[in-house]
Design an enzyme around this catalytic site. Structure first.
Site, short mmCIF file in Angstrom:
data_model
loop_
_atom_site.label_atom_id
_atom_site.label_comp_id
_atom_site.label_asym_id
_atom_site.label_seq_id
_atom_site.Cartn_x
_atom_site.Cartn_y
_atom_site.Cartn_z
N LYS A 243 58.25 -16.04 104.35
CA LYS A 243 58.64 -14.63 104.40
C LYS A 243 57.85 -13.94 105.51
O LYS A 243 56.65 -13.75 105.41
CB LYS A 243 58.38 -13.95 103.06
CG LYS A 243 59.23 -12.69 102.94
CD LYS A 243 59.28 -12.17 101.54
CE LYS A 243 60.35 -11.10 101.43
NZ LYS A 243 60.20 -10.31 100.22
N TRP B 221 63.25 -13.50 105.15
CA TRP B 221 63.09 -14.91 104.84
C TRP B 221 63.40 -15.78 106.06
O TRP B 221 64.34 -15.52 106.79
CB TRP B 221 64.06 -15.33 103.74
CG TRP B 221 63.79 -14.71 102.40
CD1 TRP B 221 64.53 -13.75 101.79
CD2 TRP B 221 62.74 -15.04 101.50
NE1 TRP B 221 64.00 -13.46 100.57
CE2 TRP B 221 62.91 -14.22 100.36
CE3 TRP B 221 61.68 -15.94 101.54
CZ2 TRP B 221 62.05 -14.29 99.28
CZ3 TRP B 221 60.82 -15.99 100.46
CH2 TRP B 221 61.00 -15.18 99.35
N GLU C 83 67.56 -10.56 92.93
CA GLU C 83 68.29 -10.88 91.71
C GLU C 83 67.97 -9.91 90.56
O GLU C 83 68.59 -9.99 89.50
CB GLU C 83 67.94 -12.31 91.25
CG GLU C 83 68.57 -13.42 92.07
CD GLU C 83 67.82 -13.77 93.36
OE1 GLU C 83 66.95 -12.97 93.76
OE2 GLU C 83 68.09 -14.82 93.94
N THR D 63 71.30 -12.85 99.30
CA THR D 63 69.90 -13.23 99.48
C THR D 63 69.87 -14.62 100.07
O THR D 63 70.71 -15.46 99.75
CB THR D 63 69.12 -13.16 98.15
OG1 THR D 63 67.87 -13.83 98.33
CG2 THR D 63 69.86 -13.81 97.00
P1 AMP Z 1 63.66 -10.59 97.90
O1 AMP Z 1 64.64 -11.25 97.01
O2 AMP Z 1 63.94 -10.77 99.35
O3 AMP Z 1 63.47 -9.18 97.53
O4 AMP Z 1 62.25 -11.30 97.71
C1 AMP Z 1 61.70 -11.39 96.44
C2 AMP Z 1 60.44 -12.19 96.51
O5 AMP Z 1 59.41 -11.48 97.19
C3 AMP Z 1 59.89 -12.48 95.13
O6 AMP Z 1 60.56 -13.55 94.51
C4 AMP Z 1 58.45 -12.75 95.44
O7 AMP Z 1 58.26 -14.09 95.89
C5 AMP Z 1 58.15 -11.81 96.61
N1 AMP Z 1 57.49 -10.58 96.11
C6 AMP Z 1 58.07 -9.43 95.75
N2 AMP Z 1 57.14 -8.54 95.33
C7 AMP Z 1 55.95 -9.17 95.41
C8 AMP Z 1 54.60 -8.80 95.11
N3 AMP Z 1 54.28 -7.59 94.65
N4 AMP Z 1 53.63 -9.72 95.33
C9 AMP Z 1 53.93 -10.95 95.81
N5 AMP Z 1 55.17 -11.36 96.10
C10 AMP Z 1 56.18 -10.48 95.92
#
Ligand code: AMP
Length: 546
Positions: A443, A448, A333, A185
């Site tokens: 994002k 990212w 994570e 990540t």
């Molecule tokens: P990733 O590790 O790339 O899957 O990104 C995870 C991040 O996406 C989380 O820490 C949140 O900041 C964002 N995220 C995931 N699901 C949601 C959601 N339903 N609403 C808002 N942000 C989200």
């Protein structure tokens, strides 16, 4: 505290929670059902099982005897599903490579994970070849293609390898705490961080999805063994949210879309009739845009949205098209699912505005997920849906650290809770709403972009005195980077000049191509905090008023 423990009877079997048991069940209920790869291939569960055994033989043939990381760079496909099983079931470790990272980051992850084998789709082969001499751990490269060709120049072809292998393989039992999967990540600055999951964790997460999305009755539809499953989130990203394991266990018809193309996905919706999918909001937006040209019937489609906040306006559009939408939340994570929307049955008939709000809300933790929204001292904030705090979590399926990085792992788990870095509020019904991210990464379209990396590269232009980059909401991509630039005295700057300057970092693989900002603003000073740091909160506030 005392507890009673009883020694097992001699011969009592100490059953381990292994991915092989998920696959074994796939032959029980409806093994004739199909696994479809775009408009290219289809086969049933007998063939899936046979090919997984052949892939296991191929890995053994290459000298892998367990504990070896195997990287996969492929589109969502039946081949990827085979890798989801064969690699961990031979006690090796599936490294799902995010091919959307910059080339330098991809190389970093392959080196850091110490991958021994790379299974790569021919589209990504030139990239892997460009790393020649820089991947000391890699002993074998295997190439996949979408057609049935079995020749790909210098490297063994996946199909030819499988075809040459015996069809039987006795998958061994081993410790359920063996690592099964890993991936990286890039949510914060610095090098990508590796997360990892064991067999036990993946099995428990699979059962959790079955219970959370299948057993719990609410106003949203349930995921069951009669559904047709079509993931729309990449298989390299957090196990496609873990649903391929559940869908395979109960031999659902599965549809894998290959290289993403909105028109093709609409075609698959019409022809293969998926009933259950999941995606980030950006994908849904793309499908709706395409559907203006190619009218498509979405009604009855159960869709889980996650990875970013679902805009209410998009939720409303989805509901009007007959989509049964709900949000969910998780991160790299967390395996990933740690939260999901729940709408009580008695709210089924509430009006559309109410539905759009409720269905786009992040939701509540499912059983076995302990979650608290905490202030900086670790105390839970009031359940008033107003006070914000960081989401802290414990569950059986969270990464237990970062790969080969003790320090950042300890920070992640400070105080015995996993720190998500997300800020949220919680209401009296235990439902959370994500308000922001603590870190300022951007994002865009589900990927990212590091604001600090962009500042670093822009700042290297000779005519730039100072720069700050923040993410601002964007209707198509979720967020896009905005750069505030203080020009050096006496120098002229244009957007074209800065974009040309950034292009070199994209060309040499240090920056992803979608990190290129379209929005630049010339300013005389960058707002700073009392300790002299760039004040991104203030910048975002100013930009949102423009
Ligand atoms: P990733 O590790 O790339 O899957 O990104 C995870 C991040 O996406 C989380 O820490 C949140 O900041 C964002 N995220 C995931 N699901 C949601 C959601 N339903 N609403 C808002 N942000 C989200």
């Amino acid at each position: 505290m005392n507890i009673m423990k009883i020694a097992p009877a001699p011969g009592a079997h100490d059953f381990q929670l292994l991915i092989k048991n998920i696959l074994a069940y796939s032959l029980m209920l409806e093994p004739e059902r199909e696994i479809v790869y775009s408009n290219k291939h289809r086969y049933n569960y007998f063939t899936l099982n046979k090919r997984i055994r052949q892939l296991a033989n191929a890995l053994q043939h290459l000298g892998l005897s367990g504990g070896a990381p195997v990287a996969v760079l492929d589109y969502d496909s039946h081949r990827y599903l085979e890798c989801y099983f064969a690699i961990p079931m031979t006690a090796n470790v599936l490294h799902t490579v995010n091919w959307r990272l910059s080339p330098a980051q991809i190389l970093y992850t392959i080196r850091h994970a110490k991958d021994e084998v790379i299974i790569v789709h021919e589209d990504f082969l030139p990239l892997i070849e460009s790393f020649a001499g820089q991947m000391p751990s890699v002993k074998h490269i295997i190439v996949t293609t979408d057609d049935t060709a079995t020749q790909t120049g210098a490297y063994p072809h996946y199909e030819a390898l499988l075809a040459a292998m015996p069809e039987s393989y006795d998958f061994p039992d081993f410790d359920e705490d063996a690592v099964a999967t890993m991936f990286y990540t890039t949510g914060t600055t610095g090098d990508p961080k590796g997360v990892y999951y064991t067999h036990r964790q993946l099995v428990l997460h699979t059962y959790h999805l079955a219970a959370t999305f299948g057993f719990v009755a609410g106003a949203t539809g349930r995921f069951g063994s009669d559904d047709v499953y079509m993931p729309l989130t990449s298989m390299f990203h957090v196990h496609a949210w873990g649903f391929p394991y559940l869908a395979t266990m109960y031999s659902l018809k599965q549809v894998y879309v290959g290289k993403f193309d909105a028109a093709n996905v609409l075609d698959l919706i019409t022809n293969e009739k998926p009933t259950f999918s999941h995606c980030v909001p950006t994908i849904l937006q793309m499908l709706f845009a395409k559907a203006e040209e190619v009218p498509t019937d979405f009604s009855g489609w159960k869709l889980v949205s996650g990875g970013a906040a679902m805009p209410e306006s998009l939720a409303k559009k989805a509901i009007l098209k007959g989509i049964d939408l709900r949000a969910s939340y998780g991160m790299s994570e967390t395996c990933p699912v740690i939260c999901g929307g729940y709408i009580p049955l008695h709210c089924k008939d509430k009006d559309i505005d109410w539905q759009a709000k409720a269905r786009s809300r992040t939701g509540m933790p499912p059983a076995f997920v302990e979650m608290k929204i905490a202030d900086e001292q670790g105390n839970e904030v009031a359940h008033d849906d107003y006070t914000t705090g960081e989401i802290l979590v414990r569950a059986p399926w969270l990464t237990q650290g970062y790969l080969h990085d003790h320090e950042r792992g300890a920070q992640l788990w400070e105080g015995g809770y996993l720190h998500t870095g997300d800020v949220a509020t919680i209401n009296k019904h235990h439902s959370i709403r994500i308000a922001d991210r603590i870190k300022d990464v951007i994002k865009s379209g589900g990927e990212w972009i590091s604001s600090l990396a962009l500042e670093n590269y822009i700042g290297q232009h000779h005519a730039v005195a100072e720069v700050a980059v923040v993410g601002m909401p964007d209707p198509q991509w979720g967020e896009r980077p905005y750069a505030l630039v203080v020009p050096a005295t006496g120098k002229t700057l244009t957007i074209e000049l800065l974009q040309q300057h950034l292009q070199q970092f994209i060309d040499n693989g240090e920056l992803s191509k979608w990190a290129m900002p379209e929005h630049f603003e010339w300013v005389s000073a960058i707002p700073k905090t009392s300790v002299g740091k760039i004040d991104k909160k203030v910048i975002r506030g100013q930009l949102s008023k423009i």
